[in-house]
Write a protein that holds these residues in place. Sequence first.
Motif, mmCIF file in Angstrom:
data_model
loop_
_atom_site.group_PDB
_atom_site.id
_atom_site.type_symbol
_atom_site.label_atom_id
_atom_site.label_comp_id
_atom_site.label_asym_id
_atom_site.label_seq_id
_atom_site.Cartn_x
_atom_site.Cartn_y
_atom_site.Cartn_z
ATOM 1 N N TYR A 14 45.559 51.421 48.391
ATOM 2 C CA TYR A 14 44.254 50.773 48.319
ATOM 3 C C TYR A 14 44.263 49.885 47.082
ATOM 4 N N VAL A 15 43.844 48.642 47.243
ATOM 5 C CA VAL A 15 43.706 47.700 46.132
ATOM 6 C C VAL A 15 42.224 47.395 45.993
ATOM 7 N N VAL A 16 41.633 47.837 44.889
ATOM 8 C CA VAL A 16 40.222 47.586 44.615
ATOM 9 C C VAL A 16 40.143 46.377 43.685
ATOM 10 N N VAL A 17 39.424 45.349 44.123
ATOM 11 C CA VAL A 17 39.338 44.087 43.386
ATOM 12 C C VAL A 17 37.908 43.886 42.893
ATOM 13 N N CYS A 18 37.788 43.621 41.588
ATOM 14 C CA CYS A 18 36.484 43.372 40.971
ATOM 15 C C CYS A 18 36.324 41.888 40.664
ATOM 16 N N ALA A 19 35.083 41.500 40.344
ATOM 17 C CA ALA A 19 34.730 40.104 40.111
ATOM 18 C C ALA A 19 35.112 39.661 38.706
ATOM 19 N N GLU A 39 52.178 49.337 52.358
ATOM 20 C CA GLU A 39 51.160 48.699 53.177
ATOM 21 C C GLU A 39 49.912 48.658 52.300
ATOM 22 N N THR A 40 49.085 47.633 52.460
ATOM 23 C CA THR A 40 47.926 47.499 51.582
ATOM 24 C C THR A 40 46.636 47.280 52.346
ATOM 25 N N GLY A 41 45.566 47.766 51.744
ATOM 26 C CA GLY A 41 44.217 47.493 52.212
ATOM 27 C C GLY A 41 43.381 47.154 50.997
ATOM 28 N N VAL A 42 42.610 46.081 51.083
ATOM 29 C CA VAL A 42 41.825 45.611 49.948
ATOM 30 C C VAL A 42 40.360 45.986 50.127
ATOM 31 N N ILE A 43 39.813 46.563 49.069
ATOM 32 C CA ILE A 43 38.390 46.886 48.987
ATOM 33 C C ILE A 43 37.868 46.119 47.784
ATOM 34 N N ALA A 44 36.930 45.229 48.007
ATOM 35 C CA ALA A 44 36.420 44.391 46.925
ATOM 36 C C ALA A 44 34.973 44.734 46.616
ATOM 37 N N THR A 45 34.604 44.567 45.355
ATOM 38 C CA THR A 45 33.191 44.672 45.031
ATOM 39 C C THR A 45 32.462 43.566 45.793
ATOM 40 N N PRO A 46 31.185 43.764 46.098
ATOM 41 C CA PRO A 46 30.463 42.726 46.849
ATOM 42 C C PRO A 46 30.493 41.362 46.153
ATOM 43 N N VAL A 47 30.379 41.338 44.839
ATOM 44 C CA VAL A 47 30.396 40.062 44.126
ATOM 45 C C VAL A 47 31.783 39.428 44.207
ATOM 46 N N ALA A 48 32.834 40.225 44.083
ATOM 47 C CA ALA A 48 34.191 39.676 44.177
ATOM 48 C C ALA A 48 34.453 39.106 45.565
ATOM 49 N N ALA A 49 34.017 39.818 46.597
ATOM 50 C CA ALA A 49 34.278 39.379 47.973
ATOM 51 C C ALA A 49 33.451 38.164 48.361
ATOM 52 N N GLY A 50 32.200 38.133 47.932
ATOM 53 C CA GLY A 50 31.317 37.072 48.370
ATOM 54 C C GLY A 50 31.103 35.959 47.365
ATOM 55 N N GLY A 51 31.654 36.111 46.176
ATOM 56 C CA GLY A 51 31.387 35.157 45.113
ATOM 57 C C GLY A 51 32.463 34.131 44.867
ATOM 58 N N GLY A 52 33.453 34.062 45.746
ATOM 59 C CA GLY A 52 34.502 33.069 45.574
ATOM 60 C C GLY A 52 35.520 33.408 44.502
ATOM 61 N N PHE A 53 35.630 34.676 44.147
ATOM 62 C CA PHE A 53 36.585 35.065 43.113
ATOM 63 C C PHE A 53 38.028 35.063 43.602
#
Length: 180
Positions: A14-19, A39-53
């Motif tokens: 699991y790769v957790v990505v922050c803004a 194998e990877t799966g990405v989980i992003a904070t809402p701001v990271a995923a939706g904020g163009g980071f």
Amino acid sequence: MSQQNPGDAGPFLYVVVCAAGIAAEVGELIDGARRRGWETGVIATPVAAGGGFFDVADIEARSGRPIRSAWRGPADPRPFPPPDAVVVAPATFNTVNKWAAGLADTLAVATLCETYGLGVPVAALPCVADALAAHPAYQDSLIRLRAMGVRFGDPYSGDPDEHGHRPRFGWERALDLVER
């Protein structure tokens, strides 16, 4: 890494990505993990995923899976197998403090909170400005997370050195930390 699913080519990360601005380069982590057999799966904070980071379409193509940032419904299937390890990179001031306090208000932070009970290796690459890193709450959070077994890479503030060069972010270091 015993939780590997029979259909997967390798252990699951699991790769957790922050803004944070450096998140634009998270593809380096995905590519490095795949080269090492993950194998990877990405989980992003809402701001990271939706904020163009970062480029969501590019990361989905690299990982071969949709990025998760919102809760799934109770009838929805789990899109990722259980993790064999978890990396949070970049780990921001906000996420580190919420994680240490157990404030699971987003899927990303809830996933990090849950990792303690899973007993899998967890690595974090902090990306925190020096002024924020000096805050007592942040220092307390690092102590608590280290006591929980979280492995930390060197802090990254993003500040340029005396020659105006920004240091490289330690994406591969995160993999070293979960593989040791």
